[in-house]
Design an enzyme around this catalytic site. Structure first.
Site, short mmCIF file in Angstrom:
data_model
loop_
_atom_site.label_atom_id
_atom_site.label_comp_id
_atom_site.label_asym_id
_atom_site.label_seq_id
_atom_site.Cartn_x
_atom_site.Cartn_y
_atom_site.Cartn_z
N GLN A 1 14.63 13.97 -7.30
CA GLN A 1 13.26 14.50 -7.18
C GLN A 1 13.30 15.80 -6.41
O GLN A 1 12.27 16.48 -6.29
CB GLN A 1 12.38 13.50 -6.43
CG GLN A 1 12.26 12.14 -7.11
CD GLN A 1 11.68 11.11 -6.14
OE1 GLN A 1 10.48 10.88 -6.10
NE2 GLN A 1 12.53 10.50 -5.35
N ASP B 1 15.81 21.42 -4.36
CA ASP B 1 16.95 22.22 -3.89
C ASP B 1 18.14 22.00 -4.82
O ASP B 1 18.09 21.17 -5.74
CB ASP B 1 17.30 21.86 -2.44
CG ASP B 1 17.79 20.41 -2.28
OD1 ASP B 1 18.76 20.03 -2.96
OD2 ASP B 1 17.18 19.65 -1.49
N HIS C 1 11.52 16.96 -10.78
CA HIS C 1 10.37 17.68 -10.21
C HIS C 1 10.58 19.19 -10.18
O HIS C 1 9.88 19.90 -9.46
CB HIS C 1 10.05 17.16 -8.80
CG HIS C 1 9.38 15.82 -8.80
ND1 HIS C 1 9.27 15.02 -7.68
CD2 HIS C 1 8.75 15.13 -9.81
CE1 HIS C 1 8.62 13.90 -8.01
NE2 HIS C 1 8.30 13.95 -9.28
N GLY D 1 17.10 8.14 0.28
CA GLY D 1 16.15 9.04 0.93
C GLY D 1 14.89 9.35 0.18
O GLY D 1 14.48 10.51 0.10
N SER E 1 10.68 7.90 -0.41
CA SER E 1 9.62 6.94 -0.08
C SER E 1 9.17 6.19 -1.32
O SER E 1 8.43 5.22 -1.21
CB SER E 1 8.43 7.69 0.52
OG SER E 1 7.92 8.62 -0.42
P1 OAD Z 1 9.29 11.62 1.15
O1 OAD Z 1 9.08 12.60 2.25
O2 OAD Z 1 8.09 10.97 0.57
O3 OAD Z 1 10.27 10.45 1.64
C1 OAD Z 1 11.49 10.74 2.28
C2 OAD Z 1 12.18 9.42 2.59
O4 OAD Z 1 13.45 9.74 3.13
C3 OAD Z 1 11.46 8.54 3.60
O5 OAD Z 1 11.40 7.21 3.09
C4 OAD Z 1 12.36 8.60 4.85
O6 OAD Z 1 12.41 7.36 5.53
C5 OAD Z 1 13.71 8.90 4.24
N1 OAD Z 1 14.60 9.67 5.12
C6 OAD Z 1 14.30 10.69 5.97
N2 OAD Z 1 15.39 11.18 6.54
C7 OAD Z 1 16.44 10.44 6.05
C8 OAD Z 1 17.85 10.47 6.27
N3 OAD Z 1 18.42 11.34 7.10
N4 OAD Z 1 18.61 9.57 5.60
C9 OAD Z 1 18.04 8.66 4.75
N5 OAD Z 1 16.71 8.60 4.51
C10 OAD Z 1 15.92 9.48 5.15
O7 OAD Z 1 10.15 12.38 0.04
P2 OAD Z 1 10.35 11.99 -1.50
O8 OAD Z 1 10.38 10.52 -1.69
O9 OAD Z 1 11.48 12.79 -2.01
O10 OAD Z 1 7.17 15.97 -5.29
O11 OAD Z 1 9.01 12.56 -2.12
C11 OAD Z 1 8.77 12.41 -3.51
C12 OAD Z 1 8.03 13.62 -4.02
O12 OAD Z 1 6.86 13.82 -3.22
C13 OAD Z 1 8.78 14.92 -3.92
O13 OAD Z 1 9.67 15.12 -4.98
C14 OAD Z 1 7.67 15.92 -3.95
C15 OAD Z 1 6.70 15.25 -3.02
O14 OAD Z 1 5.36 15.54 -3.19
C16 OAD Z 1 6.53 17.06 -5.74
O15 OAD Z 1 6.34 18.04 -5.05
C17 OAD Z 1 6.08 16.93 -7.16
#
Ligand code: OAD
Length: 236
Positions: A92, A95, A110, A176, A178
């Protein structure tokens, strides 16, 4: 593509958490991007309509940060899996740290920060590397360029091919994310019952059925999972 499950095939499905330890902000953690920016202003077609200069500035900043970031031990470990498996990374993330970490087959659902496209013809896509774009930068058909990013309300990219890959994977490693954004998160539900399925995440509100959750940082946990899978053992 056959629907048969292949034990030598791994799908790695990632979100912002895999790049967090490279210095890139996640979206929904306490210091996340969506706490500092209004999503509707910078990541929707309405935001673009309203203030394209603001949207371009937001993605110019993200592009610069991403270009300066370096792949971390999790990105590099994922690439090591290629020594013994067919590996498809479905990300997703916008980068290019998986590619720079050595992964050869990366599917972006994405979009990609390095790319921009025409607002007149979505087939006209340009790789601009670390460059910036501003209002007035036009495609060869004379239309404004926009980020090659999926905004809220727009269609996800590469959904069908992502589902095809996860349907045939013998192992699935999720890192990593949510799992808050659909339909991307829904890809995980298409994995096979008999596939080995692991999630590495700092926290997990709702674990998808059949996945084992390993709580921890990507750079601490992922290299161990990779070592185990390359050693032919099972993680319990
Ligand atoms: P989120 O910010 O929603 O979730 C990040 C997840 O990574 C969380 O569950 C954290 O607990 C976990 N996390 C943080 N640091 C970590 C680490 N060092 N090691 C392991 N886990 C870690 O990001 P995404 O799920 O990627 O879409 O978000 C999904 C989409 O929402 C993105 O692609 C973007 C955003 O809006 C668009 O812009 C269309």
């Amino acid at each position: 593509m056959s629907e048969e499950i292949d034990n030598k095939k791994i799908v790695v499905f990632t979100g912002a958490g895999v790049s967090a330890e490279s210095g890139l902000q996640t979206f929904r953690d306490s210091n996340g991007l969506w706490n500092n920016y209004e999503v509707n202003d910078v990541a929707t077609p309405a935001g673009w309509e309203n203030d394209p200069a603001l949207v371009l500035k937001f993605y110019n900043e993200r592009r610069l940060e991403a270009c300066e970031a370096k792949p971390n031990d999790a990105h590099k470990a994922i690439a090591r899996l290629q020594e013994e498996y067919e590996v498809v990374v479905i990300t997703q993330n916008i980068d290019d740290l998986h590619e720079r970490g050595g992964s050869e087959h990366v599917i972006h659902v994405h979009g990609e920060l390095r790319k921009v496209r025409s607002t007149k013809d979505e087939e006209l896509i340009y790789d601009i590397g670390a460059d910036t774009i501003i209002t007035g930068n036009l495609c060869e058909k004379g239309a404004q360029l926009r980020p090659h990013i999926v905004w809220f309300g727009e269609s996800i990219q590469n959904y069908e091919i992502s589902v095809k890959h996860i349907r045939t994977a013998g192992k699935v490693l999720v890192i990593g994310t949510s799992l808050a954004v659909y339909p991307a998160a829904g890809v995980l539900k298409k994995a096979r019952y008999h596939a080995e399925k692991i999630i590495v995440n700092l926290d997990m509100e709702k674990k998808p059925f059949g996945y084992k959750w390993i709580r921890g940082k990507a750079t601490s946990v992922v290299p161990h999972v990779v070592d185990l899978w390359l050693g032919g053992k099972c993680v319990v």
